[in-house]
Design an enzyme around this catalytic site. Structure first.
Site, mmCIF file in Angstrom:
data_model
loop_
_atom_site.group_PDB
_atom_site.id
_atom_site.type_symbol
_atom_site.label_atom_id
_atom_site.label_comp_id
_atom_site.label_asym_id
_atom_site.label_seq_id
_atom_site.Cartn_x
_atom_site.Cartn_y
_atom_site.Cartn_z
ATOM 1 N N LYS A 1 0.839 -1.217 0.000
ATOM 2 C CA LYS A 1 0.000 0.000 0.000
ATOM 3 C C LYS A 1 0.866 1.256 0.000
ATOM 4 C CE LYS A 1 -1.591 1.392 4.151
ATOM 5 N NZ LYS A 1 -1.202 2.758 4.540
ATOM 6 N N ASN A 2 1.852 1.305 0.901
ATOM 7 C CA ASN A 2 2.618 2.544 1.056
ATOM 8 C C ASN A 2 3.604 2.777 -0.085
ATOM 9 O OD1 ASN A 2 1.156 3.053 3.309
ATOM 10 N ND2 ASN A 2 2.760 2.496 4.774
ATOM 11 N N CYS B 1 -4.312 12.739 13.637
ATOM 12 C CA CYS B 1 -4.890 11.444 13.328
ATOM 13 C C CYS B 1 -4.755 10.531 14.534
ATOM 14 C CB CYS B 1 -4.237 10.829 12.102
ATOM 15 S SG CYS B 1 -2.728 9.979 12.466
ATOM 16 N N ASP C 1 4.966 0.592 12.215
ATOM 17 C CA ASP C 1 3.719 -0.069 11.796
ATOM 18 C C ASP C 1 3.606 -1.492 12.345
ATOM 19 O OD1 ASP C 1 2.952 2.189 10.507
ATOM 20 O OD2 ASP C 1 3.597 1.527 8.522
ATOM 21 N N ARG D 1 -8.541 -0.419 5.117
ATOM 22 C CA ARG D 1 -7.733 0.620 4.460
ATOM 23 C C ARG D 1 -6.417 0.061 3.937
ATOM 24 N NH1 ARG D 1 -6.867 5.748 7.958
ATOM 25 N NH2 ARG D 1 -5.540 6.005 6.146
#
Ligand code: EPU
Length: 450
Positions: free
Chosen positions: A22-23, A122, A313, A405
């Site tokens: 994803k990143n 966030c 993460d 997500r």
């Protein structure tokens, strides 16, 4: 409003393929704003953040087409930008996903102006974008903040020397933003204190393939010599290192034996070293990793740091594992010092976690107990799922939109490895996992008396 219902206690076993990163995919998609002609990406993960960025790019005149997945279930994406389109990335989309701020550098470089909503705080804490703005200002952009938007202009950006490291180290998407902008600037840009994460290296390789002139990727000093034009290419998104480690940790927390294929073990060197310290048996070849967990994890200690350190993460997922370690573990997060919202939920499953600013101490228990817990963010949510796989009885993880997500077909992959996990809609018929009642306590007490 979906939830995962998990019955814990099954050892995960088997082989599973990891999805594209994803990143890595997000800044590479944003870079389509720099390009003349179409780009074709493969192995783009089918996750909600990718769809959100596709929607942002759509507003900015990029036609994004996804084609059917191929035999190996890898999807393709074609992106083609109309550079005469408007240049406003609206708040309702940017606020859904911070990485969409990565459109700022490319818009500015290719169209000379950009209006991009300023992402707020966030769930991981305060996440400023001062370094992104500092870098773009150094390239000659005029930047103002107006009514919650970054309004930026530059006739043509000019190469400059830029220091991008802040108090918490460098910035991954900040380096991406400035590097993308510098590709079309006049002259040479030197970025010092650049992030060295594999996702930045992949972006640099991709931009080079488009015709950019970049040196030093993977080191803290990146040099970009501006060119006048970038043109389309085909590119395969690298495998997701965080998903790879997540699937291996699912094996570790259940005492299982899992092989993850289509992976990049070289992106996980320090992580694999840490896995061995808690007793995992890890082996790998060039593209597959196997983790076997023959016993209860030993306690462990680590600091989450920028690459090549242990990624922040993975901090929530490692914290979930520490809950069943045979003793006390300690974790420090130097990247996002207040990223601990999962800790409160894990306490609901019967573990003692003590958090003191950027440190946590976890006193492992032999068995977690299933409970209703709430996912607060992407990796924290995945950590709760892992805890549920190891827990006694039923765990319900609500708010799984966070997990959607960034994890492609998460429940299906875990189910394929033998997990008892199902996705359920949380509606009026929603049933929480059974809770202890006074009556059952009385019965237990009577039985104990007898
Ligand atoms: N920071 C600043 N100023 C800035 C930018 C960052 O002070 O202008 C600070 C941050 O507050 C943080 C540190 O620098 O303390 C590092 O943040 P960074 O900018 O590197 O994070 P990011 O680029 O916003 C990416 C990943 C995150 C991952 C971090 C750290 C993407 C899309 N996101 O975020 O991924 O945690 O790097 O590795 O690449 C996730 O996938 O779940 C996720 C949160």
């Amino acid at each position: 409003m979906d939830a995962y219902r998990i019955i814990g206690g099954r050892k995960l076993q088997g082989t599973v393929a990891v999805s594209g990163s994803k990143n890595t995919a997000l800044p590479i998609m944003a870079a389509s704003l720099l390009v003349d002609g179409p780009v074709h990406l493969t192995n783009v993960p089918d996750v909600v953040d990718v769809s959100t960025l596709a929607a942002v790019l759509g507003r900015l005149g990029v036609a994004v087409e996804r084609s059917e997945v191929d035999d190996e279930r890898r999807s393709r994406m074609r992106l083609l930008a109309d550079h005469n389109a408007q240049h406003v990335a609206p708040n309702h989309l940017v606020s859904r996903m911070r990485a969409s701020f990565c459109v700022l550098g490319p818009l500015l470089a290719r169209r000379g102006r950009a209006v991009v909503a300023l992402p707020g705080g966030c769930n991981l804490g305060d996440r400023p974008v001062d370094l992104h703005l500092k870098g773009l200002a150094a390239l000659g952009a005029e930047i103002q903040i107006q009514r919650g938007y970054v309004v930026a202009r530059a006739k043509r950006l000019r190469g400059a020397e830029i220091q991008l490291a802040g108090v918490h180290g460098s910035t991954v998407t900040g380096t991406a933003n400035v590097m993308m902008a510098a590709t079309l600037a006049e002259g040479t840009t030197t970025i010092r204190g650049a992030a060295v994460e594999p996702e930045v290296v992949e972006l640099g390789r991709y931009l080079s393939q488009l015709g950019a002139n970049i040196e030093g990727m993977g080191t803290p000093t990146i040099s970009v010599r501006g060119v006048s034009r970038l043109s389309g290419t085909n590119y395969e998104i690298a495998p997701d290192r965080i998903e790879t480690a997540t699937l291996l940790l699912a094996a570790a927390i259940t005492g299982g034996d899992v092989t993850v294929t289509s992976a990049r073990p070289d992106h996980l060197e320090s992580v694999l070293k840490l896995f061995r310290t808690f007793g995992a048996e890890v082996s790998h070849d060039e593209s597959a990793l196997r983790l076997r967990m023959p016993q209860r994890p030993r306690p462990f200690h680590f600091v989450a740091e920028p690459y090549p350190g242990i990624p922040t993460d993975l901090q929530p997922l490692m914290l979930a594992l520490s809950c069943i370690a045979d003793g006390s573990s300690t974790i420090e997060d130097r990247v996002f010092p207040v990223r601990w919202r999962h800790a409160g939920e894990l306490r609901r499953m019967g573990v003692h976690v003590h958090v003191d600013r950027c440190h946590s101490t976890i006193d492992g228990v032999e068995r977690l107990v299933g409970a209703a817990v709430r996912s607060m963010d992407l990796r924290g949510g995945a950590a709760l799922v892992l805890a549920g796989l190891a827990a006694q009885g039923e765990t319900v993880v609500t708010n799984v939109a966070h997990i959607d997500r960034g994890y492609e077909r998460f429940a299906q992959k875990l189910g394929h490895l033998g997990a008892d996990i199902e996705r359920v809609a949380v509606n009026s018929e929603y049933r929480e996992p059974s809770h202890p009642t006074t009556r059952s306590r009385q019965v237990r007490e009577r039985l104990a008396d007898a």
